[in-house]
Design a protein around this motif. Structure first.
Motif, PDB file in Angstrom:
ATOM      1  N   TRP A 119       0.802  -1.211   0.000  1.00 10.27           N
ATOM      2  CA  TRP A 119       0.000   0.000   0.000  1.00 10.27           C
ATOM      3  C   TRP A 119       0.840   1.269   0.000  1.00 10.27           C
ATOM      4  CZ3 TRP A 119      -4.573  -1.061  -1.568  1.00 10.27           C
ATOM      5  CH2 TRP A 119      -5.162  -2.293  -1.254  1.00 10.27           C
ATOM      6  N   SER A 120       1.964   1.240   0.678  1.00  7.79           N
ATOM      7  CA  SER A 120       2.819   2.427   0.691  1.00  7.79           C
ATOM      8  C   SER A 120       3.364   2.720  -0.701  1.00  7.79           C
ATOM      9  CB  SER A 120       3.964   2.247   1.694  1.00  7.79           C
ATOM     10  OG  SER A 120       4.753   1.117   1.357  1.00  7.79           O
ATOM     11  N   VAL A 121       3.656   1.664  -1.452  1.00  6.53           N
ATOM     12  CA  VAL A 121       4.142   1.839  -2.823  1.00  6.53           C
ATOM     13  C   VAL A 121       3.024   2.393  -3.705  1.00  6.53           C
ATOM     14  CG1 VAL A 121       5.054   0.651  -4.852  1.00  6.53           C
ATOM     15  CG2 VAL A 121       5.843   0.005  -2.563  1.00  6.53           C
ATOM     16  N   LEU A 122       1.804   1.895  -3.499  1.00  4.12           N
ATOM     17  CA  LEU A 122       0.662   2.390  -4.273  1.00  4.12           C
ATOM     18  C   LEU A 122       0.412   3.863  -3.975  1.00  4.12           C
ATOM     19  CD1 LEU A 122      -1.631   1.532  -6.229  1.00  4.12           C
ATOM     20  CD2 LEU A 122      -3.052   1.155  -4.208  1.00  4.12           C
ATOM     21  N   SER A 196      -9.794   3.847   3.942  1.00  6.38           N
ATOM     22  CA  SER A 196      -9.295   2.637   3.296  1.00  6.38           C
ATOM     23  C   SER A 196      -8.640   2.985   1.966  1.00  6.38           C
ATOM     24  CB  SER A 196     -10.436   1.653   3.070  1.00  6.38           C
ATOM     25  OG  SER A 196     -10.000   0.551   2.289  1.00  6.38           O
ATOM     26  N   LEU A 197      -7.511   2.351   1.703  1.00  6.62           N
ATOM     27  CA  LEU A 197      -6.795   2.562   0.446  1.00  6.62           C
ATOM     28  C   LEU A 197      -7.230   1.581  -0.643  1.00  6.62           C
ATOM     29  CD1 LEU A 197      -3.212   3.121   1.898  1.00  6.62           C
ATOM     30  CD2 LEU A 197      -4.672   4.847   0.840  1.00  6.62           C
ATOM     31  N   VAL A 198      -8.112   0.658  -0.301  1.00  7.58           N
ATOM     32  CA  VAL A 198      -8.525  -0.358  -1.272  1.00  7.58           C
ATOM     33  C   VAL A 198      -9.095   0.265  -2.556  1.00  7.58           C
ATOM     34  CG1 VAL A 198     -10.087  -2.293  -1.691  1.00  7.58           C
ATOM     35  CG2 VAL A 198      -8.853  -2.131   0.482  1.00  7.58           C
ATOM     36  N   PRO A 199      -9.973   1.307  -2.461  1.00  3.42           N
ATOM     37  CA  PRO A 199     -10.484   1.890  -3.715  1.00  3.42           C
ATOM     38  C   PRO A 199      -9.409   2.562  -4.557  1.00  3.42           C
ATOM     39  CG  PRO A 199     -11.885   2.503  -1.853  1.00  3.42           C
ATOM     40  CD  PRO A 199     -10.643   1.892  -1.285  1.00  3.42           C
ATOM     41  N   LEU A 200      -8.285   2.920  -3.942  1.00  3.69           N
ATOM     42  CA  LEU A 200      -7.250   3.657  -4.671  1.00  3.69           C
ATOM     43  C   LEU A 200      -6.735   2.872  -5.870  1.00  3.69           C
ATOM     44  CD1 LEU A 200      -5.550   6.253  -4.693  1.00  3.69           C
ATOM     45  CD2 LEU A 200      -3.880   5.088  -3.242  1.00  3.69           C
ATOM     46  N   GLN A 201      -6.668   1.556  -5.744  1.00  2.00           N
ATOM     47  CA  GLN A 201      -6.140   0.732  -6.839  1.00  2.00           C
ATOM     48  C   GLN A 201      -7.024   0.791  -8.080  1.00  2.00           C
ATOM     49  OE1 GLN A 201      -6.772  -3.673  -6.014  1.00  2.00           O
ATOM     50  NE2 GLN A 201      -7.370  -2.803  -4.036  1.00  2.00           N
TER      51      GLN A 201
END
Length: 277
Positions: A119-122, A196-201
């Motif tokens: 996640w940090s890379v994303l 949440s970072l899930v939608p970021l992808q």
């Protein structure tokens, strides 16, 4: 009688910042920016948000969620049927409600993504900033699993978009605003201070965002949160709580404190713009 049309033309916020020098850090700053335009965002950013099909989220008025109202509705929620059991029958929140109230896409691909990302890379790739490594068993950590603190995100994008900003930087700002709005209005969790970072992808490329049915995902998350909150001993709830409140206002008009009368020209946007708090 209050002239609502004249009131709607009032320029919000301080006209001169020589006295109110701390306005950028004041809690009213987002309200002034929202009243000044569509989220007060740079048109270059809004262009990408519009392309993503989620511009409706940025037209929803800032409203305080009535916790007493939400609690009363949760007490009537039945996980067996995913509806509110009221004295005069069952009622429920549907995809049509979320589409009309918030202007969210309900047609498209299911919102499905990986949960094992770096996640940090994303974050570094799509936001241009990399959070510090998570601190094990610590609530002070900026980054924890697939969630990151709002205040860290806000700090990275506190400065206005530079005039000569390149397209990549503009998209990073758009990713940030989309992520924050989705976390606050659609996928709020019980922590209240993390997103949440899930939608970021799924925001890469940003033009693909409108391919997904965000309304279905938000409604499924809301149902899950209501089912959890309806259990004996539950103390917290997440999900699209503002949607629940707007739904209650539309179904039970006597609950709404103020209804904005139609103003010429008619404002375009989700039904939520009818309501002020």
């Amino acid at each position: 009688m209050l002239d609502m049309q004249a009131l709607d033309r009032v320029q919000p916020g301080p006209d001169v910042d020589t006295q109110l020098t701390r306005q950028p850090n004041h809690r009213s700053s987002p309200l002034w920016r929202r009243a000044a335009g569509e989220g007060g965002l740079d048109p270059r950013i809004m262009q990408y948000i519009d392309a993503a099909g989620l511009i409706g989220l940025f037209k929803v008025p800032d409203m305080e969620v009535g916790h007493a109202l939400i609690t009363a509705l949760v007490e009537r929620w039945r996980p067996e049927t995913h509806t509110f059991h009221l004295p005069y029958g069952e009622m429920g929140i549907t995809l049509q409600d979320i589409e009309v109230m918030l202007g969210i896409l309900v047609d498209g691909l299911p919102v499905i993504g990986r949960t094992d990302y770096e996640w940090s890379v994303l974050c570094e790739k799509l936001l241009g900033h990399k959070p510090l490594p998570a601190i094990p068993n610590s609530n002070m950590s900026t980054f924890a699993r697939a969630r990151i603190k709002y205040n860290w995100l806000d700090a990275q994008f506190a400065a206005p978009l530079a005039t000569d900003a390149g397209d990549e930087v503009v998209q990073q700002h758009a990713h940030y605003h989309l992520l924050v709005q989705m976390g606050a209005l659609l996928f709020m969790d019980k922590s209240m201070d993390r997103v949440s970072l899930v939608p970021l992808q799924l925001l890469n490329p940003i033009s693909n965002v409108r391919r997904y049915s965000w309304g279905n995902a938000a409604l499924a998350w809301l149902y899950r949160q209501h089912c959890g909150a309806s259990k004996k001993g539950a103390m917290q709830i997440g999900g699209a709580l503002l949607l629940v409140q707007l739904w209650a206002y539309s179904r039970f008009p006597q609950l709404c404190l103020v209804l904005r009368p139609p103003l010429p020209p008619v404002h375009l946007g989700p039904l939520a713009i009818r309501y002020v708090h």
